[in-house]
Design a protein around this motif. Structure first.
Motif, PDB file in Angstrom:
ATOM      1  N   PRO A 202       2.589  -3.020   4.354  1.00 47.54           N
ATOM      2  CA  PRO A 202       1.761  -4.187   4.018  1.00 47.54           C
ATOM      3  C   PRO A 202       0.269  -3.876   4.190  1.00 47.54           C
ATOM      4  O   PRO A 202      -0.138  -3.278   5.182  1.00 47.54           O
ATOM      5  N   PHE A 203      -0.529  -4.330   3.235  1.00 48.65           N
ATOM      6  CA  PHE A 203      -1.981  -4.150   3.254  1.00 48.65           C
ATOM      7  C   PHE A 203      -2.612  -5.507   2.969  1.00 48.65           C
ATOM      8  O   PHE A 203      -2.363  -6.110   1.922  1.00 48.65           O
ATOM      9  N   GLY A 204      -3.402  -6.018   3.904  1.00 45.12           N
ATOM     10  CA  GLY A 204      -4.074  -7.284   3.677  1.00 45.12           C
ATOM     11  C   GLY A 204      -4.217  -8.097   4.943  1.00 45.12           C
ATOM     12  O   GLY A 204      -4.157  -7.582   6.068  1.00 45.12           O
TER      13      GLY A 204
ATOM     14  N   PHE B 115       0.853  -1.183   0.000  1.00 52.57           N
ATOM     15  CA  PHE B 115       0.000   0.000   0.000  1.00 52.57           C
ATOM     16  C   PHE B 115       0.891   1.236   0.000  1.00 52.57           C
ATOM     17  O   PHE B 115       1.785   1.374   0.845  1.00 52.57           O
ATOM     18  N   VAL B 116       0.661   2.123  -0.952  1.00 47.16           N
ATOM     19  CA  VAL B 116       1.449   3.347  -1.055  1.00 47.16           C
ATOM     20  C   VAL B 116       0.834   4.396  -0.132  1.00 47.16           C
ATOM     21  O   VAL B 116      -0.323   4.785  -0.296  1.00 47.16           O
ATOM     22  N   LEU B 117       1.593   4.850   0.828  1.00 52.55           N
ATOM     23  CA  LEU B 117       1.090   5.795   1.828  1.00 52.55           C
ATOM     24  C   LEU B 117       0.891   7.177   1.236  1.00 52.55           C
ATOM     25  O   LEU B 117       1.626   7.588   0.325  1.00 52.55           O
ATOM     26  N   PRO B 118      -0.101   7.930   1.750  1.00 47.93           N
ATOM     27  CA  PRO B 118      -0.184   9.354   1.395  1.00 47.93           C
ATOM     28  C   PRO B 118       1.151  10.036   1.707  1.00 47.93           C
ATOM     29  O   PRO B 118       1.826   9.689   2.686  1.00 47.93           O
ATOM     30  N   ARG B 119       1.503  11.010   0.900  1.00 43.66           N
ATOM     31  CA  ARG B 119       2.837  11.591   1.026  1.00 43.66           C
ATOM     32  C   ARG B 119       3.089  12.205   2.396  1.00 43.66           C
ATOM     33  O   ARG B 119       4.196  12.085   2.948  1.00 43.66           O
ATOM     34  N   PHE B 120       2.058  12.854   2.977  1.00 46.67           N
ATOM     35  CA  PHE B 120       2.311  13.483   4.271  1.00 46.67           C
ATOM     36  C   PHE B 120       2.471  12.452   5.387  1.00 46.67           C
ATOM     37  O   PHE B 120       3.134  12.704   6.384  1.00 46.67           O
TER      38      PHE B 120
END
Length: 711
Positions: A157-159, A141-146
């Motif tokens: 990890p996402f899931g 999962f790509v985190l929001p930049r902030f």
């Protein structure tokens, strides 16, 4: 080997979209958990935005503000040293998920999306969220930049994964997943998860908590392990009340359990548990070991660099494990005295209004509502006496009192925030007037006795002036249409007067500083199901604390309150025959609710449960009742007549459900179609096909049994 771990599970009184307040309550719970020695803390489902955001979940603002709250938690170094499990919506690959976000020392360990969504009764999660469809699988999962700037992580990890700590393994299942046939905790436990976390947004219904406890107990008894259950509590903005009861269980035993009903905002339940005991329990079950060794489900694991147990070279005798306890379950009467009372308090303090106004008829329904408000006042006074700063602040703000005010008795508080009114006519009896007056005196409400005859006469006189016709009651020779219209005038005028008094009585008593009052209704679930009330009468109100509680349960509650709240005056309400008192008295006719409905309250409870819970239409209800009521010496034809009578009145009055006052949800057969009971409101009340099938069945049964029908 003994490995003691201290864990914390929380019940928080969150409020949908109150991001600032929700953040403060979450942070306070983490601080309390850390002060209690916990290295693992779990909170309620969707605790960051609040569970009950409904269609606000579809707004990007809700997700954005949730990330902003998470950012503040990630930046707070005073929270380090605790593995924190919190909840929020997350948008991943353009799908919105109901997620748990596990954080440790300013970094995100895992985002775990909910797999099995609640989508019945009060719940519509599939309207807002997708369910994660890949068990034991994770992706990046790509985190929001902030957020990435804070954590130093670009991807997390996402899931569906297990979390390895330095000394144990943790699995996560969310609320509804516990109730499914193949609950995730089974496969997780077989794959080595020793601690299962469950964050919930589970509402109160009468007699429901026992089932929740049994499910968790069976999970840990069968699988072994430690189970942490967290739950929301309070009214977060809708009809349901989340009833807390956060708990910790291990190997089939309850170790710690929070309160089911409480007006406090933050409750942290701590327990110290032995991981060694879990391992010994599991290793001692040969069948479990065989299944675990053959299990094909292998979960990906993510690492959390924390040891949940203290690193000791030798056994620490100063650590005391939490001893098992027996769950203390409330009776239905106690649940009614506490649940709706806490719900009313949350609504009142968050509405910024000055109290409640209740039309007090002298009957058992409005009596029950008044006693629930009295119970609320008792809870508030007890909290004030304990020094609860939040409750004290709410009371002082609501009452307009100075910073030193502390209510000493429930009656003292009621005098400031509760106004009752008996709205009588020539058809009212002195007995109901006296019961209302005596109850108001016992609970301390400001009471108003109003005679409405002049107002009723004015309305009837206006009609007579316009049409040249003066309607009469049936006992005076009038038609059924005239009789019903004259009753409805009285009922609807009570609603108008209720809102007038609720708006202006505080002004009349206190001047410009008086805040208007919330109007309370008192129609029970059985009357709503039958439609036995006037549309837009005094059952139309701002809130109804008894709207999904049966007449039988209300009687049980009044008996309980009489004996446990020192309210001897309630005996008179229990002895009274339920009556609307809307027609003149005559020697040959006394108005009775059950006579007018053509069915008893107990029968309505049976119809309601079969219709809603058992999913019965007319024909299947008849078939079920043949077996239930034949023992009561009822013939098939008598049962058929009762079923057809119920469905006729249910159909012709279903339109009234669209205007039901928002009511505390306490019973699974509530007919409220605004949120819970999604059925049409325009029916063919003749039920031509269905009733013919019932009649044919009766004919076959009578022929089979050689029943002779007398003309």
């Amino acid at each position: 080997m003994v490995h003691y771990v201290t864990v914390a599970t929380c019940a928080l009184n969150q409020w949908a979209l109150d991001f600032q307040g929700n953040y403060e309550r979450i942070r306070e719970s983490i601080v309390q958990a850390k002060e209690g020695g916990a290295r693992l803390r779990i909170g309620p489902e969707l605790e960051i935005p609040g569970y009950g955001c409904q269609d606000h979940f579809l707004e990007s603002d809700t997700t954005l503000h949730s990330w902003e709250v998470l950012a503040r938690l990630l930046q707070d170094r005073s929270l380090d040293g605790v593995l924190i499990d919190t909840g929020m919506p997350v948008l991943h690959r353009n799908c919105r998920y109901n997620c748990r976000v596990v954080i440790l020392d300013g970094k995100i360990v895992l985002i775990r999306p909910k797999m099995h969504l609640a989508n019945d009764g009060n719940y519509r999660e599939l309207r807002w969220f997708a369910g994660w469809a890949r068990p034991a699988s994770v992706e990046d999962f790509v985190l929001p930049r902030f957020i990435a700037d804070i954590t130093g992580q670009r991807e997390v990890p996402f899931g569906d994964a297990l979390i390895n700590t330095e000394d144990s393994c943790i699995g996560i299942e969310l609320c509804e997943e516990l109730f499914t046939p193949q609950s995730p905790h089974i496969a997780m436990s077989l794959d080595g998860a020793e601690i299962i976390l469950n964050s919930s947004g589970s509402h109160h219904e009468l007699r429901k908590l026992r089932r929740r406890i049994e499910l968790i107990r069976e999970a840990t008894l069968k699988c072994g392990g430690i189970y942490l259950y967290a739950n929301q509590k309070g009214c977060d903005g809708d009809r349901v009340y989340y009833d807390g009861s956060a708990m910790v269980l291990a190997n089939g035993e309850i170790l710690a359990m929070g309160q089911q009903f409480s007006i406090g905002d933050v409750e942290v339940t701590l327990a110290t548990v032995d991981l060694g005991g879990v391992r010994a329990f599991r290793a001692g079950m040969s069948s479990r070991s065989m299944q675990a060794s053959r299990s094909e489900m292998s979960y990906p694991r993510v690492m959390a660099a924390i040891s949940l147990s203290a690193q000791q070279a030798h056994f620490d005798f100063s650590v005391h494990p939490t001893r098992p306890m027996t769950a203390s379950l409330h009776s239905p009467a106690e649940e009614i005295s506490l649940g709706p009372a806490c719900w009313l308090w949350d609504y009142l303090r968050r509405s910024s209004l000055g109290g409640f106004f209740l039309p007090l008829s002298g009957g058992i329904d409005s009596c029950a509502t008044a006693v629930i408000v009295h119970s609320m006042c008792r809870l508030v006074v007890e909290a004030c006496q304990r020094g609860d700063s939040q409750v004290l602040a709410d009371v002082r703000r609501m009452c307009g009192e100075d910073s030193e005010y502390v209510p000493e008795r429930a009656q003292d508080l009621a005098a400031r925030i509760f106004c009752t009114s008996y709205m009588g006519t020539a058809n009212s009896t002195s007995e109901t007037r006296a019961r209302a007056r005596n109850l108001a005196a016992a609970i301390g409400s400001h009471h108003i006795d109003v005679d409405m005859d002049t107002v009723v006469s004015a309305i009837v006189g206006l009609f007579a002036f316009v049409t040249g016709q003066t309607p009469r009651y049936a006992v005076h020779g009038g038609t059924s249409a005239e009789n019903l219209a004259l009753q409805n005038i009285q009922a609807r005028l009570r609603m108008l007067l209720s809102y007038l008094f609720a708006a202006l009585v505080p002004w009349a008593m206190r001047g410009s500083s008086g805040k208007s009052l919330l109007v309370l209704g008192s129609a029970n679930v059985d009357e709503a199901l039958r439609g036995y009330f006037t549309k837009y009468d005094c059952s139309s109100a701002d809130l109804n604390p008894i709207g999904s509680i049966s007449k039988a349960d209300l009687r049980g509650f009044i008996e309980y309150a009489r004996d446990h709240m020192q309210l001897e005056v309630l005996g008179g309400f229990l002895d009274a025959v339920p009556s609307a008192e809307l027609v003149p008295f005559s020697p040959g006719y006394v108005q009775s609710d059950e006579d007018e409905m053509g069915m008893t309250y107990n029968e309505l409870g049976v119809y309601g449960r079969l219709r809603k819970i058992k999913k019965c239409g007319p024909y299947s209800m008849f078939a079920q009742l043949l077996h239930v009521w034949s023992q009561a010496q009822l013939t098939p034809r008598q049962i058929a007549d009762k079923v057809k009578r119920f469905f006729f009145y249910y159909a012709v009055n279903r339109h009234k459900m669209t205007t039901l006052t928002p009511a505390y949800h306490a019973e699974a057969y509530s007919p409220d179609d605004n949120r819970f009971d999604l059925r049409q409101f325009l029916y063919n009340a003749r039920w031509t096909w269905q009733f013919r099938q019932i009649d044919d069945a009766v004919t076959r049964l009578e022929k089979k049994d050689n029943i002779v029908i007398e003309e």
